[in-house]
Design an enzyme around this catalytic site. Sequence first.
Site, PDB file in Angstrom:
ATOM      1  N   SER A 125      49.402  44.258  47.465  1.00 45.32           N
ATOM      2  CA  SER A 125      48.192  45.043  47.721  1.00 45.32           C
ATOM      3  C   SER A 125      47.765  44.872  49.169  1.00 45.32           C
ATOM      4  O   SER A 125      47.994  43.813  49.784  1.00 45.32           O
ATOM      5  CB  SER A 125      47.089  44.516  46.799  1.00 45.32           C
ATOM      6  OG  SER A 125      45.833  44.969  47.221  1.00 45.32           O
ATOM      7  N   TYR A 150      41.802  37.485  42.735  1.00 45.71           N
ATOM      8  CA  TYR A 150      42.841  38.500  42.495  1.00 45.71           C
ATOM      9  C   TYR A 150      43.722  38.643  43.743  1.00 45.71           C
ATOM     10  O   TYR A 150      44.955  38.583  43.675  1.00 45.71           O
ATOM     11  CB  TYR A 150      42.199  39.853  42.137  1.00 45.71           C
ATOM     12  CG  TYR A 150      43.150  41.014  42.325  1.00 45.71           C
ATOM     13  CD1 TYR A 150      44.200  41.234  41.420  1.00 45.71           C
ATOM     14  CD2 TYR A 150      43.040  41.876  43.417  1.00 45.71           C
ATOM     15  CE1 TYR A 150      45.096  42.276  41.613  1.00 45.71           C
ATOM     16  CE2 TYR A 150      43.926  42.917  43.613  1.00 45.71           C
ATOM     17  CZ  TYR A 150      44.954  43.117  42.703  1.00 45.71           C
ATOM     18  OH  TYR A 150      45.842  44.141  42.910  1.00 45.71           O
ATOM     19  N   LYS A 154      47.955  37.711  44.775  1.00 42.65           N
ATOM     20  CA  LYS A 154      48.956  38.582  45.419  1.00 42.65           C
ATOM     21  C   LYS A 154      49.554  37.867  46.641  1.00 42.65           C
ATOM     22  O   LYS A 154      50.766  37.903  46.869  1.00 42.65           O
ATOM     23  CB  LYS A 154      48.324  39.910  45.845  1.00 42.65           C
ATOM     24  CG  LYS A 154      47.882  40.786  44.687  1.00 42.65           C
ATOM     25  CD  LYS A 154      49.073  41.313  43.911  1.00 42.65           C
ATOM     26  CE  LYS A 154      48.660  42.022  42.647  1.00 42.65           C
ATOM     27  NZ  LYS A 154      49.764  42.316  41.738  1.00 42.65           N
ATOM     28  N   PHE A 179      47.874  50.779  49.054  1.00 45.16           N
ATOM     29  CA  PHE A 179      46.503  51.022  49.495  1.00 45.16           C
ATOM     30  C   PHE A 179      45.714  51.494  48.263  1.00 45.16           C
ATOM     31  O   PHE A 179      45.716  50.784  47.275  1.00 45.16           O
ATOM     32  CB  PHE A 179      46.508  51.899  50.748  1.00 45.16           C
ATOM     33  CG  PHE A 179      46.859  51.032  51.940  1.00 45.16           C
ATOM     34  CD1 PHE A 179      48.145  50.492  52.071  1.00 45.16           C
ATOM     35  CD2 PHE A 179      45.894  50.636  52.845  1.00 45.16           C
ATOM     36  CE1 PHE A 179      48.456  49.594  53.102  1.00 45.16           C
ATOM     37  CE2 PHE A 179      46.199  49.755  53.880  1.00 45.16           C
ATOM     38  CZ  PHE A 179      47.478  49.230  54.004  1.00 45.16           C
ATOM     39  N   PRO A 293      29.151  43.455  47.925  1.00 47.66           N
ATOM     40  CA  PRO A 293      29.615  42.264  48.638  1.00 47.66           C
ATOM     41  C   PRO A 293      31.143  42.224  48.711  1.00 47.66           C
ATOM     42  O   PRO A 293      31.828  42.540  47.743  1.00 47.66           O
ATOM     43  CB  PRO A 293      29.099  41.098  47.777  1.00 47.66           C
ATOM     44  CG  PRO A 293      27.986  41.679  46.976  1.00 47.66           C
ATOM     45  CD  PRO A 293      28.289  43.129  46.780  1.00 47.66           C
TER      46      PRO A 293
HETATM   47  P1  NAD Z   1      47.384  48.441  34.951  1.00 48.12           P
HETATM   48  O1  NAD Z   1      46.435  47.446  34.404  1.00 48.12           O
HETATM   49  O2  NAD Z   1      47.225  49.857  34.538  1.00 48.12           O
HETATM   50  O3  NAD Z   1      48.892  47.990  34.635  1.00 48.12           O
HETATM   51  C1  NAD Z   1      49.268  46.642  34.537  1.00 48.12           C
HETATM   52  C2  NAD Z   1      49.989  46.486  33.194  1.00 48.12           C
HETATM   53  O4  NAD Z   1      50.414  45.130  33.063  1.00 48.12           O
HETATM   54  C3  NAD Z   1      49.091  46.783  32.004  1.00 48.12           C
HETATM   55  O5  NAD Z   1      49.731  47.733  31.164  1.00 48.12           O
HETATM   56  C4  NAD Z   1      48.911  45.446  31.302  1.00 48.12           C
HETATM   57  O6  NAD Z   1      48.802  45.598  29.898  1.00 48.12           O
HETATM   58  C5  NAD Z   1      50.172  44.715  31.724  1.00 48.12           C
HETATM   59  N1  NAD Z   1      50.064  43.239  31.770  1.00 48.12           N
HETATM   60  C6  NAD Z   1      49.080  42.498  32.343  1.00 48.12           C
HETATM   61  N2  NAD Z   1      49.367  41.191  32.204  1.00 48.12           N
HETATM   62  C7  NAD Z   1      50.555  41.112  31.547  1.00 48.12           C
HETATM   63  C8  NAD Z   1      51.366  40.044  31.095  1.00 48.12           C
HETATM   64  N3  NAD Z   1      50.999  38.774  31.288  1.00 48.12           N
HETATM   65  N4  NAD Z   1      52.513  40.311  30.450  1.00 48.12           N
HETATM   66  C9  NAD Z   1      52.890  41.601  30.249  1.00 48.12           C
HETATM   67  N5  NAD Z   1      52.167  42.654  30.621  1.00 48.12           N
HETATM   68  C10 NAD Z   1      51.003  42.413  31.266  1.00 48.12           C
HETATM   69  O7  NAD Z   1      47.336  48.317  36.539  1.00 48.12           O
HETATM   70  P2  NAD Z   1      48.017  49.217  37.659  1.00 48.12           P
HETATM   71  O8  NAD Z   1      46.943  49.875  38.430  1.00 48.12           O
HETATM   72  O9  NAD Z   1      49.108  50.032  37.089  1.00 48.12           O
HETATM   73  O10 NAD Z   1      48.600  48.075  38.592  1.00 48.12           O
HETATM   74  C11 NAD Z   1      49.954  47.656  38.518  1.00 48.12           C
HETATM   75  C12 NAD Z   1      50.180  46.545  39.515  1.00 48.12           C
HETATM   76  O11 NAD Z   1      49.858  47.020  40.831  1.00 48.12           O
HETATM   77  C13 NAD Z   1      49.302  45.306  39.304  1.00 48.12           C
HETATM   78  O12 NAD Z   1      50.069  44.162  39.590  1.00 48.12           O
HETATM   79  C14 NAD Z   1      48.199  45.479  40.313  1.00 48.12           C
HETATM   80  O13 NAD Z   1      47.653  44.258  40.708  1.00 48.12           O
HETATM   81  C15 NAD Z   1      48.945  46.149  41.460  1.00 48.12           C
HETATM   82  N6  NAD Z   1      48.045  46.908  42.333  1.00 48.12           N
HETATM   83  C16 NAD Z   1      47.262  47.889  41.790  1.00 48.12           C
HETATM   84  C17 NAD Z   1      46.384  48.593  42.618  1.00 48.12           C
HETATM   85  C18 NAD Z   1      45.487  49.661  42.024  1.00 48.12           C
HETATM   86  O14 NAD Z   1      44.520  50.047  42.691  1.00 48.12           O
HETATM   87  N7  NAD Z   1      45.739  50.192  40.853  1.00 48.12           N
HETATM   88  C19 NAD Z   1      46.327  48.311  43.974  1.00 48.12           C
HETATM   89  C20 NAD Z   1      47.159  47.320  44.506  1.00 48.12           C
HETATM   90  C21 NAD Z   1      48.031  46.621  43.651  1.00 48.12           C
HETATM   91  C1  UD1 Z   2      39.507  47.373  45.582  1.00 48.06           C
HETATM   92  C2  UD1 Z   2      39.716  45.890  45.719  1.00 48.06           C
HETATM   93  C3  UD1 Z   2      41.102  45.602  46.229  1.00 48.06           C
HETATM   94  C4  UD1 Z   2      42.160  46.317  45.382  1.00 48.06           C
HETATM   95  C5  UD1 Z   2      41.822  47.820  45.384  1.00 48.06           C
HETATM   96  C6  UD1 Z   2      42.787  48.640  44.602  1.00 48.06           C
HETATM   97  C7  UD1 Z   2      37.447  45.029  46.205  1.00 48.06           C
HETATM   98  C8  UD1 Z   2      36.594  44.317  47.210  1.00 48.06           C
HETATM   99  N1  UD1 Z   2      38.720  45.300  46.584  1.00 48.06           N
HETATM  100  O1  UD1 Z   2      39.573  47.938  46.848  1.00 48.06           O
HETATM  101  O2  UD1 Z   2      41.350  44.210  46.196  1.00 48.06           O
HETATM  102  O3  UD1 Z   2      43.455  46.104  45.920  1.00 48.06           O
HETATM  103  O4  UD1 Z   2      40.517  47.967  44.821  1.00 48.06           O
HETATM  104  O5  UD1 Z   2      42.698  48.319  43.237  1.00 48.06           O
HETATM  105  O6  UD1 Z   2      37.026  45.318  45.107  1.00 48.06           O
HETATM  106  N2  UD1 Z   2      32.846  52.625  45.878  1.00 48.06           N
HETATM  107  C9  UD1 Z   2      31.596  53.149  45.663  1.00 48.06           C
HETATM  108  N3  UD1 Z   2      31.137  53.186  44.380  1.00 48.06           N
HETATM  109  C10 UD1 Z   2      31.859  52.751  43.309  1.00 48.06           C
HETATM  110  C11 UD1 Z   2      33.143  52.207  43.553  1.00 48.06           C
HETATM  111  C12 UD1 Z   2      33.592  52.148  44.858  1.00 48.06           C
HETATM  112  O7  UD1 Z   2      30.906  53.561  46.589  1.00 48.06           O
HETATM  113  O8  UD1 Z   2      31.371  52.807  42.176  1.00 48.06           O
HETATM  114  C13 UD1 Z   2      33.368  52.605  47.261  1.00 48.06           C
HETATM  115  C14 UD1 Z   2      33.691  51.228  47.804  1.00 48.06           C
HETATM  116  O9  UD1 Z   2      32.588  50.653  48.437  1.00 48.06           O
HETATM  117  C15 UD1 Z   2      34.853  51.549  48.761  1.00 48.06           C
HETATM  118  C16 UD1 Z   2      35.544  52.744  48.107  1.00 48.06           C
HETATM  119  O10 UD1 Z   2      34.588  53.327  47.226  1.00 48.06           O
HETATM  120  O11 UD1 Z   2      34.346  51.968  50.008  1.00 48.06           O
HETATM  121  C17 UD1 Z   2      36.778  52.363  47.312  1.00 48.06           C
HETATM  122  O12 UD1 Z   2      36.440  51.318  46.402  1.00 48.06           O
HETATM  123  P1  UD1 Z   2      37.463  50.795  45.272  1.00 48.06           P
HETATM  124  O13 UD1 Z   2      38.030  51.957  44.552  1.00 48.06           O
HETATM  125  O14 UD1 Z   2      36.757  49.766  44.489  1.00 48.06           O
HETATM  126  O15 UD1 Z   2      38.642  50.155  46.117  1.00 48.06           O
HETATM  127  P2  UD1 Z   2      38.586  49.048  47.295  1.00 48.06           P
HETATM  128  O16 UD1 Z   2      37.263  48.452  47.432  1.00 48.06           O
HETATM  129  O17 UD1 Z   2      39.203  49.655  48.500  1.00 48.06           O
END
Ligand code: NAD
Ligand code: UD1
Length: 323
Positions: A125, A150, A154, A179, A293
């Site tokens: 991430s 969290y 990573k 992102f 925050p």
């Molecule tokens: P998600 O929660 O939809 O998918 C994660 C999946 O992993 C889920 O289906 C959950 O049931 C499964 N899981 C969790 N713990 C497990 C375990 N111990 N054993 C087996 N399965 C397990 O999330 P996502 O958005 O698809 O994210 C996927 C990956 O990408 C995650 O590692 C997340 O941290 C990373 N990531 C996501 C974002 C985002 O914004 N979505 C951003 C950066 C990184």
């Molecule tokens: C968040 C996580 C980051 C993670 C990423 C993707 C934090 C501090 N960071 O990033 O670790 O990798 O999600 O999963 O939580 N916003 C609002 N109202 C809302 C929600 C969000 O105004 O109800 C704004 C936030 O202030 C930010 C933008 O929308 O400016 C995106 O927020 P969000 O979707 O939570 O992602 P990040 O904060 O970028």
Amino acid sequence: MSILVTGGTGYIGSHTAVELINNGYKDIIIMDNLCNSSDNVIDKIEKITGIRCKFYEADIRDEKALDKIFSENNIDAVIHFAGLKAVGESVKKPLEYYDNNVNGTIKLLEAMKKYGCKKIVFSSSATVYGDPGVSKYVEEMGRGNPSSPYGETKAIIEEMLESLYRAEPDWTISLLRYFNPIGAHKSGLIGEDPKGIPNNLMPYIQKVAIGELKEVSVYGDDYETKDGTGERDYIHVVDLANGHVKALEKLTTPGIYVYNLGTGNSYSVLEIIKAFERVNNVKINYKIAPRRPGDLSRFYADPTKAKRELNWEATNRNRRYGT
Ligand code: NAD
Ligand code: UD1
């Protein structure tokens, strides 16, 4: 080629399974403990692609389950999505996050090693950059201090994989730093559907659109950004999924590879709300609220390394949202 997708019924994992199949990788094995997803996603992937993935309901921390999966399948590579991802929850339950994400990854790597599978693509991430004091994040900047447990998990997993590669240079390891993934497959069958009240902006907007939540709180309108609200690099989940396909295809020699997966553009919270309204022809109620925050004002990817080395770029890169 047999590919194990951990967390494959989740948001990004399910879209990646679809794109893998679309690119000719028909032998997909999914493992997921379903803590944040449902097994009906397997049916939906089949509906979209015509291919049924083999599914194991299993936890990555369960050594016996991993033994079963690796002994029953000849797995060539692992794409590792399984993990917990709620930033706020991780502050309240840090041990759960370290156990699930870090310990889970150790168990997975041990099983891979035992069965001679040494190719992994890891979901990292942009949070690993911490607060570097600039808005454009480039891979060479290295890791900073993530703002939550969290994010720490990573960063720790990235470090662990680097150490593993130093000790055993026959591994092929990709660290993909996402992102802000948004959007869904065009079929509408799969998408992001978090349990409970969403933390992230886009799923929150969606719940306001369908009347499940009253209004979006816009966290801060006094940042030094184009309109005062926070700016982020929002990347379509199908583009992101294709980044994983490219990583699998291009990274064929052992090494440790790090890539940003983003568009290179940033959009403000208000721009996203307005684009959502325009495209869906709905009104999204919102109010300006205090800053959240730990939030940064603005950050976005420098995606040139992924373009140069993986021949990957986001297709929505130069487009305005909703036009
Ligand atoms: P998600 O929660 O939809 O998918 C994660 C999946 O992993 C889920 O289906 C959950 O049931 C499964 N899981 C969790 N713990 C497990 C375990 N111990 N054993 C087996 N399965 C397990 O999330 P996502 O958005 O698809 O994210 C996927 C990956 O990408 C995650 O590692 C997340 O941290 C990373 N990531 C996501 C974002 C985002 O914004 N979505 C951003 C950066 C990184
Ligand atoms: C968040 C996580 C980051 C993670 C990423 C993707 C934090 C501090 N960071 O990033 O670790 O990798 O999600 O999963 O939580 N916003 C609002 N109202 C809302 C929600 C969000 O105004 O109800 C704004 C936030 O202030 C930010 C933008 O929308 O400016 C995106 O927020 P969000 O979707 O939570 O992602 P990040 O904060 O970028």
